[in-house]
Design an enzyme around this catalytic site. Structure first.
Site, PDB file in Angstrom:
ATOM      1  N   ASP A 340      10.078   6.985 -20.681  1.00  0.00           N
ATOM      2  CA  ASP A 340      11.312   6.583 -20.971  1.00  0.00           C
ATOM      3  C   ASP A 340      11.571   5.026 -21.115  1.00  0.00           C
ATOM      4  O   ASP A 340      10.785   4.190 -20.848  1.00  0.00           O
ATOM      5  CB  ASP A 340      12.473   6.618 -19.792  1.00  0.00           C
ATOM      6  N   LYS A 352      20.202  -6.656 -13.560  1.00  0.00           N
ATOM      7  CA  LYS A 352      20.338  -8.060 -13.793  1.00  0.00           C
ATOM      8  C   LYS A 352      21.789  -8.523 -13.473  1.00  0.00           C
ATOM      9  O   LYS A 352      22.101  -9.790 -12.991  1.00  0.00           O
ATOM     10  CB  LYS A 352      19.561  -8.738 -14.787  1.00  0.00           C
ATOM     11  N   HIS A 509      -5.729  10.307  19.997  1.00  0.00           N
ATOM     12  CA  HIS A 509      -6.149   9.146  19.418  1.00  0.00           C
ATOM     13  C   HIS A 509      -6.895   9.019  18.492  1.00  0.00           C
ATOM     14  O   HIS A 509      -7.754   8.142  18.083  1.00  0.00           O
ATOM     15  CB  HIS A 509      -6.237   8.235  20.431  1.00  0.00           C
ATOM     16  N   GLY A 538      -1.721  17.067  25.398  1.00  0.00           N
ATOM     17  CA  GLY A 538      -0.877  16.111  24.666  1.00  0.00           C
ATOM     18  C   GLY A 538      -1.707  15.850  23.201  1.00  0.00           C
ATOM     19  O   GLY A 538      -1.336  14.925  22.468  1.00  0.00           O
ATOM     20  N   ASN A 656     -18.642   2.431  17.081  1.00  0.00           N
ATOM     21  CA  ASN A 656     -19.845   3.047  17.100  1.00  0.00           C
ATOM     22  C   ASN A 656     -19.725   4.615  17.720  1.00  0.00           C
ATOM     23  O   ASN A 656     -18.898   4.926  18.418  1.00  0.00           O
ATOM     24  CB  ASN A 656     -20.869   2.581  17.691  1.00  0.00           C
ATOM     25  N   PHE A 706     -27.412   3.891  11.861  1.00  0.00           N
ATOM     26  CA  PHE A 706     -28.774   4.060  12.459  1.00  0.00           C
ATOM     27  C   PHE A 706     -28.847   3.373  13.655  1.00  0.00           C
ATOM     28  O   PHE A 706     -27.891   2.875  14.101  1.00  0.00           O
ATOM     29  CB  PHE A 706     -29.756   3.187  11.196  1.00  0.00           C
TER      30      PHE A 706
END
Length: 757
Positions: A340, A352, A509, A538, A656, A706
């Protein structure tokens, strides 16, 4: 001229208008409509005709006094007009020359409309004559009437181009549309006392100050919408409040089909639509009417001087580019046509100028706007300001969707794009400026914690492959989703997409606390729950098959927050309906092995200390053919299957991360630890505490990154774990492999890390 009528907050002079007609009376009806809307500054008090005609009948139906002066008889017409005591007499298609008595009694206050640019083509056949002479332009003229034929002083004129293929009927129709606007304006100017005449000349004058002070302010609404829902009801309400409806194309058609009077934009601009409709509202008569700051006297006077009426309300919603982009088979050129141009220009202009104009971009706002106009007489400043902000957000989101969609479409269409940031195939996939449109789904009760505010949005155009919240579909049942529910459910669904066959993952979580792949969905649920039944309380569950009666019975035995699945059978719905707070979320992407093969480089977004990080999400499946056996012993088939599952699960655990799997189910997780050895110890201890130390004998271990030292591997070996999968790449890889070899364990190296912060 006596008395007064209130129009748009101003006391307007209540002038008396007499109209002389001969035919159908389209100009009469235009004058009457303007009077009803309060735009004339007066009312039509008499309609007189030179013959029986539809216009005379129509006037009588409206309750206007009528008179018949057959053949335009001067005395009869003069007497009829005298009885009406008009302030102005309008010849609206009156096909007779007025006689001396009428002229003498109404000198200087008779207006006539003529279908040409006088003095060219006077007389009864002006349109035919213009075509016959090959004129390129004609128009409409409103002039004062004197003893000359169509020769009185000109009050207003407007040009109408003659188009190729025009005949008398088509050209006359376009001139009429201009007359319907020009004639009421001339009458309003006359009644306001703004029309004068230079002494000793035939030139009229227009006093903008007098016009601005004395003319009623028309109430006009500009409507041009793709979404027609609620349109007719809105139009009906606006007309009842005295608005003129100005509209385009399909919007005008829908309003007319709803029985409403509409002024076409082409009649306002005097120019037809061009270029297959690409150009229709891009015109000073439209944009000056939108952009004029009516708080400024100079702006008001400029509008009066050029004959442009302001708009009080602009109702625009844009071409459905987003819907078009999702239409199967649409070509690139067809999609481009859905961009448009005029719509955003009008929306931005009105937003404006919200001090003077109300801009409405959503049908959901129609009720608020109509209620304000009915109760307060106009849209109040506060609501206008809110609508303006909404409008700017609307156009920003619209442009953002175009920017997101077009580059790929251009590349698919064969456009040779340069190697510039953010373009398809570019060396740098990230554009210099990234604009992302987000659609609000709902406000949440709170965020991660009760003292934090939060809302849920979705990225326009998101595919269902990307997760359970790609659409704004609500849960099938249960309480509204919370902030943490959304995070956990999306994490569960992401892990679920990596699972194979009938499978289940339980998340707490955002970390998996149970997962299993089995031959039936109920068996997968039972096995996943056995991995950590305490943490599962839960939790959030994702399943890879439609939930059946047996699985629903298992789910109903435990308090859960959310269950995500590709579907829920009728019996499952019946069983789970008893858990009224449990949310059931449908995710069609689960269970279809529908993980993407290419990651969107702009697909992952998160904030970080004032920065915004953008990157490709970690969703691409790993290629097991690239994995290397780095130990002397290769894995057995059972170990390889468990290593595969462990590696698919570990990418969904916070770093980790250590994941332990045995016999196709998750038995232990170490997540979010600051050292890898702590993650390994946590996973081992968890598995041993829940399932007993024997479960670790012959189990496998996946590490998301690693091993920097052999200690984490040693902690697992001591517990009885026999196989490991890890990315490799540590300077101590040889030490780690040596420890595994010494225990006759297996180690696979994938070459791919899966950190999840």
């Amino acid at each position: 001229m006596t008395g007064g009528i209130a129009v748009a907050g101003r006391l307007a002079v209540a002038g008396r208008v007499a109209v002389a007609v001969s035919g159908t009376g389209s100009n009469l009806q235009a004058l009457h409509a303007a009077a009803v809307r309060g735009e004339l500054g007066g009312a039509i008090v008499m309609v007189v005709a030179d013959r029986p005609c539809p216009a005379l009948d129509w006037a009588a139906e409206q309750g206007i006094d009528t008179a018949l002066a057959s053949d335009g008889a001067d005395d009869i017409l003069a007497d009829a007009l005298a009885s009406a005591r008009p302030d102005v007499v309008v010849l609206a298609g009156f096909m007779r020359i007025v006689g001396p008595r009428v002229l003498a009694a109404n000198a200087g206050r008779i207006l006539n409309t003529h279908p040409s640019l006088l003095p060219a083509f006077p007389g009864a056949h002006a349109v035919r004559d213009a075509l016959a002479h090959g004129a390129r332009v004609t128009g409409a003229t409103v002039h004062l009437v004197d003893a000359t034929l169509d020769g009185g002083p000109i009050v207003l004129q407007e040009a109408v181009p003659i188009e190729a293929g025009d005949d008398e009927a088509s050209l006359h129709a376009r001139i009429k549309a201009v007359e319907h606007r020009l004639l009421p304006r001339a009458v309003a100017l006359f009644l306001a006392g703004a029309i004068g005449q230079e002494a000793g000349t035939r030139r009229t004058t227009l006093d903008p100050s007098t016009a601005e002070a004395g003319m009623p302010v028309p109430r006009r609404a500009l409507l041009s919408v793709s979404d027609k829902s609620g349109l007719v009801e809105l139009g009906r309400g606006l007309v009842a409040c005295g608005f003129e409806l100005v509209s385009t194309g399909g919007t005008a058609r829908a309003l007319r089909e709803g029985g409403l009077p509409v002024t076409d934009v082409a009649a306002v601009t005097g120019a037809p639509e061009m270029l297959d409709g690409r150009v229709k509202t891009l015109h000073p008569r439209i944009h000056a009417g939108i952009l004029a700051d009516r708080r400024l006297e100079d702006h008001r006077r400029q509008l009066v001087a050029v004959g442009i009426a302001p708009f009080e309300l602009v109702v625009v919603n844009l071409y459905p580019f987003a819907a078009a982009s999702e239409r199967p088979g649409i070509t690139f050129d067809e999609l481009v046509e859905e961009i448009d141009i005029g719509g955003p220009s009008m929306v931005r202009a009105a937003a404006k100028n919200h001090a003077s104009v109300a801009i409405v971009t959503s049908p959901a706002r129609y009720g608020d706007v109509l209620a304000a106009i009915r109760s307060e007489g106009a849209v109040p400043a506060g609501l206008r300001a809110a609508l303006a902000i909404e409008a700017f957000r609307h156009t920003a989101a619209y442009d953002a969707r175009i920017v997101a969609e077009l580059p790929g479409r251009m590349a698919d269409a064969g456009v040779e794009l340069p190697d510039e940031p953010g373009l398809p195939g570019a060396t740098d996939p990230f554009p210099a400026t990234l604009t992302i449109a987000l659609d609000k789904v709902d406000s949440l009760r709170y965020g991660e914690n009760p003292h934090q505010a939060a809302a849920r949005y979705r990225r326009a155009g998101t595919a269902t492959i990307e997760g359970p919240f790609a659409t704004d579909a609500p849960p099938l049942q249960g309480k509204p989703l919370s902030y943490n529910n959304v995070l956990d459910a999306s994490a569960a669904a992401a892990i679920g997409r990596a699972l194979q066959g009938p499978a289940c993952v339980i998340v707490k979580h955002t970390n998996a606390c149970g997962a299993a792949e089995r031959s039936t969905l109920r068996e997968a649920w039972d096995a996943a729950l056995a991995g950590d039944p305490v943490s599962a309380f839960g939790g959030v569950v994702a399943l890879t098959r439609e939930v059946d009666e047996a699985t629903a019975g298992g789910l109903a035995s435990l308090f859960l927050e959310v269950v995500v699945a590709p579907g829920f059978g009728a019996e499952a719905r019946r069983i789970l309906a008893a858990k009224t707070n449990l949310r059931l979320v449908v995710d069609p992407g689960l269970g279809g092995r529908s993980m993407p093969t290419v990651a969107d480089p702009l697909g992952a977004i998160r904030t970080a200390g004032g920065a915004v990080l953008v990157g490709a999400p970690d969703t691409i499946p790993d290629d097991q053919t690239t994995w290397r056996v780095v130990t002397r012993r290769a894995p057995t088939d059972a170990e390889r299957a468990d290593l595969d599952l462990a590696w698919r699960l570990v990418r969904g655990v916070t770093s980790n991360a250590i994941v332990l799997v045995r016999d196709g189910r998750l038995i232990g997780v170490g997540s979010g630890q600051t050292s890898r050895v702590d993650a390994a110890r946590q996973a081992v201890e968890k598995a041993s505490a829940i399932s007993g130390p024997e479960v670790l004998r012959g189990a496998v271990c996946a590490s998301d990154a690693f091993y920097p030292f052999p200690d984490a591997v040693e902690a697992c070996l001591v517990a009885g774990i026999s196989a490991f999968v890890q990315p490799g790449g540590s300077v101590r890889d040889a030490d780690v492999v040596a420890v595994a070899d010494a225990a006759r364990a297996v180690m696979l190296v994938t070459g791919v890390r899966h950190f999840r912060h």
